[in-house]
Scaffold this motif. Structure first.
Motif, mmCIF file in Angstrom:
data_model
loop_
_atom_site.group_PDB
_atom_site.id
_atom_site.type_symbol
_atom_site.label_atom_id
_atom_site.label_comp_id
_atom_site.label_asym_id
_atom_site.label_seq_id
_atom_site.Cartn_x
_atom_site.Cartn_y
_atom_site.Cartn_z
ATOM 1 N N SER A 240 -8.666 -41.813 3.883
ATOM 2 C CA SER A 240 -8.832 -40.524 3.220
ATOM 3 C C SER A 240 -8.841 -39.378 4.225
ATOM 4 O O SER A 240 -8.199 -38.338 4.016
ATOM 5 C CB SER A 240 -10.133 -40.521 2.407
ATOM 6 O OG SER A 240 -10.346 -39.270 1.796
ATOM 7 N N GLU A 241 -9.560 -39.555 5.338
ATOM 8 C CA GLU A 241 -9.678 -38.481 6.319
ATOM 9 C C GLU A 241 -8.341 -38.191 6.999
ATOM 10 O O GLU A 241 -7.936 -37.031 7.136
ATOM 11 C CB GLU A 241 -10.738 -38.843 7.360
ATOM 12 C CG GLU A 241 -12.158 -38.791 6.819
ATOM 13 C CD GLU A 241 -13.184 -39.073 7.897
ATOM 14 O OE1 GLU A 241 -12.781 -39.467 9.013
ATOM 15 O OE2 GLU A 241 -14.382 -38.892 7.632
ATOM 16 N N LYS A 244 -5.893 -36.379 4.662
ATOM 17 C CA LYS A 244 -6.154 -34.940 4.543
ATOM 18 C C LYS A 244 -5.729 -34.190 5.806
ATOM 19 O O LYS A 244 -5.182 -33.083 5.729
ATOM 20 C CB LYS A 244 -7.638 -34.707 4.247
ATOM 21 C CG LYS A 244 -8.051 -35.096 2.832
ATOM 22 C CD LYS A 244 -9.478 -34.742 2.526
ATOM 23 C CE LYS A 244 -10.456 -35.655 3.220
ATOM 24 N NZ LYS A 244 -11.859 -35.399 2.806
ATOM 25 N N ILE A 247 -1.805 -34.040 5.830
ATOM 26 C CA ILE A 247 -1.295 -33.068 4.853
ATOM 27 C C ILE A 247 -1.582 -31.651 5.326
ATOM 28 O O ILE A 247 -0.727 -30.765 5.266
ATOM 29 C CB ILE A 247 -1.915 -33.325 3.462
ATOM 30 C CG1 ILE A 247 -1.419 -34.660 2.898
ATOM 31 C CG2 ILE A 247 -1.560 -32.187 2.497
ATOM 32 C CD1 ILE A 247 -2.116 -35.082 1.623
ATOM 33 N N GLY A 248 -2.809 -31.436 5.835
ATOM 34 C CA GLY A 248 -3.178 -30.112 6.320
ATOM 35 C C GLY A 248 -2.360 -29.669 7.512
ATOM 36 O O GLY A 248 -2.072 -28.470 7.673
ATOM 37 N N SER A 275 0.839 -43.882 -0.494
ATOM 38 C CA SER A 275 0.481 -42.696 0.309
ATOM 39 C C SER A 275 1.685 -41.811 0.633
ATOM 40 O O SER A 275 1.667 -41.071 1.615
ATOM 41 C CB SER A 275 -0.201 -43.140 1.612
ATOM 42 O OG SER A 275 -1.304 -43.990 1.362
ATOM 43 N N VAL A 278 1.547 -38.010 1.520
ATOM 44 C CA VAL A 278 1.193 -37.589 2.877
ATOM 45 C C VAL A 278 2.449 -37.180 3.641
ATOM 46 O O VAL A 278 2.459 -36.180 4.361
ATOM 47 C CB VAL A 278 0.451 -38.723 3.617
ATOM 48 C CG1 VAL A 278 0.255 -38.363 5.082
ATOM 49 C CG2 VAL A 278 -0.891 -38.999 2.960
ATOM 50 N N GLU A 282 3.106 -33.426 5.027
ATOM 51 C CA GLU A 282 3.201 -33.228 6.466
ATOM 52 C C GLU A 282 4.557 -32.671 6.884
ATOM 53 O O GLU A 282 4.638 -31.793 7.752
ATOM 54 C CB GLU A 282 2.941 -34.555 7.178
ATOM 55 C CG GLU A 282 2.817 -34.428 8.691
ATOM 56 C CD GLU A 282 2.464 -35.744 9.344
ATOM 57 O OE1 GLU A 282 1.724 -35.723 10.338
ATOM 58 O OE2 GLU A 282 2.934 -36.799 8.864
ATOM 59 N N MET A 337 -5.159 -38.574 -2.121
ATOM 60 C CA MET A 337 -4.702 -38.207 -0.787
ATOM 61 C C MET A 337 -5.385 -36.943 -0.260
ATOM 62 O O MET A 337 -5.464 -36.730 0.943
ATOM 63 C CB MET A 337 -3.181 -37.996 -0.790
ATOM 64 C CG MET A 337 -2.369 -39.275 -0.974
ATOM 65 S SD MET A 337 -2.585 -40.466 0.378
ATOM 66 C CE MET A 337 -3.699 -41.661 -0.387
ATOM 67 N N ILE A 338 -5.875 -36.091 -1.166
ATOM 68 C CA ILE A 338 -6.550 -34.868 -0.731
ATOM 69 C C ILE A 338 -8.058 -34.964 -0.912
ATOM 70 O O ILE A 338 -8.767 -33.969 -0.744
ATOM 71 C CB ILE A 338 -5.993 -33.630 -1.461
ATOM 72 C CG1 ILE A 338 -6.208 -33.742 -2.968
ATOM 73 C CG2 ILE A 338 -4.526 -33.442 -1.151
ATOM 74 C CD1 ILE A 338 -5.730 -32.509 -3.740
ATOM 75 N N GLY A 339 -8.545 -36.158 -1.293
ATOM 76 C CA GLY A 339 -9.974 -36.420 -1.271
ATOM 77 C C GLY A 339 -10.758 -36.079 -2.516
ATOM 78 O O GLY A 339 -11.992 -36.088 -2.486
#
Length: 382
Positions: A240-241, A244, A247-248, A275, A278, A282, A337-339
């Protein structure tokens, strides 16, 4: 035949073609360094080619024949879910696949989604728009959904089992259910969730030991990470981490196609499948992700518009069931994927790599087109 083809929603077809191009490109980027998945992008295009052929054939097929024989398809679906326990193969801790040879597999839990939609539509359609009765209608729908839900949970496949619930909820929502039944259902769901969390917290250690003894520790990890993210270990939070972070890191415009094999993404499993969002976030950033969501929005909107224009309520129920399935899968896949949602094995419709899920989705859209192509005013068979 030509008249049926002309009634196809061509905007949806164009979006499907766009999905095929996006899927092939992103799958290629996610697997280009992995020899195990060599030519996965080519296989994706092949699956799409087969899918479009199936879609056109189902468009010409009269969907009302499926509704008349719904019990046959439902029984076949249940039988396949039972047989997979004896003749299926285990993947990622779940006994839910048939090996067809040549690297091809078939997951009966995917096809059961469509059979469940057909069964529920046929059951609710008997009322011809009248309010659903609790004992003969609502309880019949509940019974039809509980059986596949239980069989899939035993595999265990939490993702597909949850999808069954949302399919039925979406169909019941437009099935003229009395508000009292809705309130009872919502109260039951809330009470069930509260009870589950309470028991999970009270018997946390015992549940962890029990699931570990039965090789289901990944269940505990996923649930505990979502309920108690502060208590989860580094390994449990990793997917999860890093998802994120990856993606960020794409920012507004992304790192560029085939440029997203970052230090973060290499820790994320199944970037070609569960996933895959992601990779999109990205490499294409917020802009690319927003365009994909816009395509999904238009696609679902066109489906709902077709359902609204149906003369046959059963056709509307089928379309809403398909739309509910896809909306939840999109929300769940991106959400995990974004928590904001727990991690489950749910693919992103039309984008994730996988023949079974893609062909099922193409069959579903073919059924939507069949409903649109066979809309004539008529008296429904009793």
């Amino acid at each position: 035949m030509l008249n049926r083809i002309k009634k196809i929603d061509w905007l949806m077809m164009l979006i499907l073609i766009a999905f095929g191009v996006i899927s092939a490109l992103v799958v290629r980027s996610a697997t280009f360094n992995d020899p195990k998945f060599a030519n996965s992008d080519v296989k994706t295009l092949m699956f799409y080619g087969v899918g479009f052929v199936i879609l056109l054939l189902i468009t010409l097929f009269d969907y009302r024949l499926l509704l008349k024989t719904w019990y046959v398809w439902y029984a076949l679906g249940i039988l396949s879910l039972i047989l997979v326990f004896f003749f299926g193969s285990n993947r990622n801790g779940a006994q839910g696949w048939f090996d067809l040879g040549g690297g091809l597999t078939f997951q009966p839990a995917e096809l059961m989604k469509l059979f469940l939609i057909i069964a529920v539509a046929a059951i609710m359609g008997r009322r011809q728009g009248e309010p659903l009765r609790f004992r003969t209608d609502v309880m019949a729908v509940a019974a039809a959904s509980i059986v596949p839900f239980a069989l899939v949970m035993i595999q265990p496949d939490l993702g597909n089992a949850i999808i069954y619930i949302f399919i039925v909820l979406g169909m019941l929502w437009i099935g003229n259910v009395r508000y009292t039944y809705v309130l009872i259902g919502l109260a039951s769901v809330v009470a069930g969730l509260v009870l589950f969390v309470t028991l999970f917290n009270a018997f946390n250690t015992e549940i962890k030991e029990f699931l570990s003894d039965h090789n289901k520790s990944h269940w505990y990890q996923r649930i505990n990470t979502y309920i108690h993210p502060d208590q989860a270990t580094a390994d449990e939070r990793r997917q999860s981490e890093y998802a994120k972070i990856a993606i960020g890191s794409g920012g507004l415009t992304g790192d560029g196609y085939m440029q997203g094999e970052s230090k973060n993404r290499k820790f994320i499993p199944y970037t070609y499948s569960d996933s895959i969002f992601v990779v999109i976030g990205e490499e294409f950033g917020f802009q690319g992700s927003a365009i994909l969501l816009l395509l999904y929005f238009i696609f679902i909107y066109r489906m709902i518009l077709i359902a609204y224009q149906c003369y046959d309520l059963r056709g509307s129920f089928v379309i809403i069931g398909i739309a509910s399935m896809m909306v939840f899968q999109i929300f769940q896949n991106i959400g995990m994927m974004i928590g904001i949602m727990p991690i489950t094995g749910i693919t992103l419709p039309f984008i994730s790599y996988g023949g079974t899920s893609l062909l099922l989705n193409m069959i579903c859209i073919g059924l939507v087109f069949s409903i649109k192509a066979h809309q004539e005013k008529y008296t429904m068979d009793p």
